[in-house]
Design an enzyme around this catalytic site. Structure first.
Site, PDB file in Angstrom:
ATOM      1  N   ARG A 130       0.826  -1.210   0.000  1.00  0.00           N
ATOM      2  CA  ARG A 130       0.000   0.000   0.000  1.00  0.00           C
ATOM      3  C   ARG A 130       0.859   1.259   0.000  1.00  0.00           C
ATOM      4  NH1 ARG A 130      -3.697  -0.495   4.952  1.00  0.00           N
ATOM      5  NH2 ARG A 130      -1.756  -1.374   5.704  1.00  0.00           N
TER       6      ARG A 130
ATOM      7  N   ASN B 209      -6.328  -2.606   2.050  1.00  0.00           N
ATOM      8  CA  ASN B 209      -6.334  -4.068   2.112  1.00  0.00           C
ATOM      9  C   ASN B 209      -7.771  -4.564   2.142  1.00  0.00           C
ATOM     10  OD1 ASN B 209      -3.543  -4.351   2.217  1.00  0.00           O
ATOM     11  ND2 ASN B 209      -3.479  -4.454   4.445  1.00  0.00           N
TER      12      ASN B 209
END
Length: 92
Positions: A20, A38
């Protein structure tokens, strides 16, 4: 300057490997806005807005991922640009 929106799903080893943060850095470098997060099933989802060429370049870089990541599949749904975000953020 054709701006679009892309809803993206990354599959593979993409959680717990700094994916990320890597995606956020790349998207900011490409002047994109949106978010990355996520998912409970182990995938990572992102929503990107900006020039189509910048999104395509960023996604190619994201596909390579950080060293510990292994992206097996990327699905992209192209949508109409909405100018919804001011920055590119990580959703937790």
């Amino acid at each position: 300057m054709n701006k679009v929106r892309a809803s993206v799903r990354f599959r593979g080893r993409v959680q717990g490997v700094n994916f990320r943060a890597h995606t956020q850095k790349i998207c900011r470098q490409h002047h994109l806005t949106g978010w990355v997060r996520n998912l409970p099933d182990g995938d990572v989802q992102a929503l990107l807005e900006g020039r189509e060429s910048d999104i395509r370049s960023a996604l190619e870089a994201c596909r390579r991922g950080p060293d510990a990541a292994k992206v097996d599949d990327v699905t992209i749904d192209w949508e109409e640009y909405r100018d919804e975000f001011a920055s590119f953020d990580i959703c937790r």
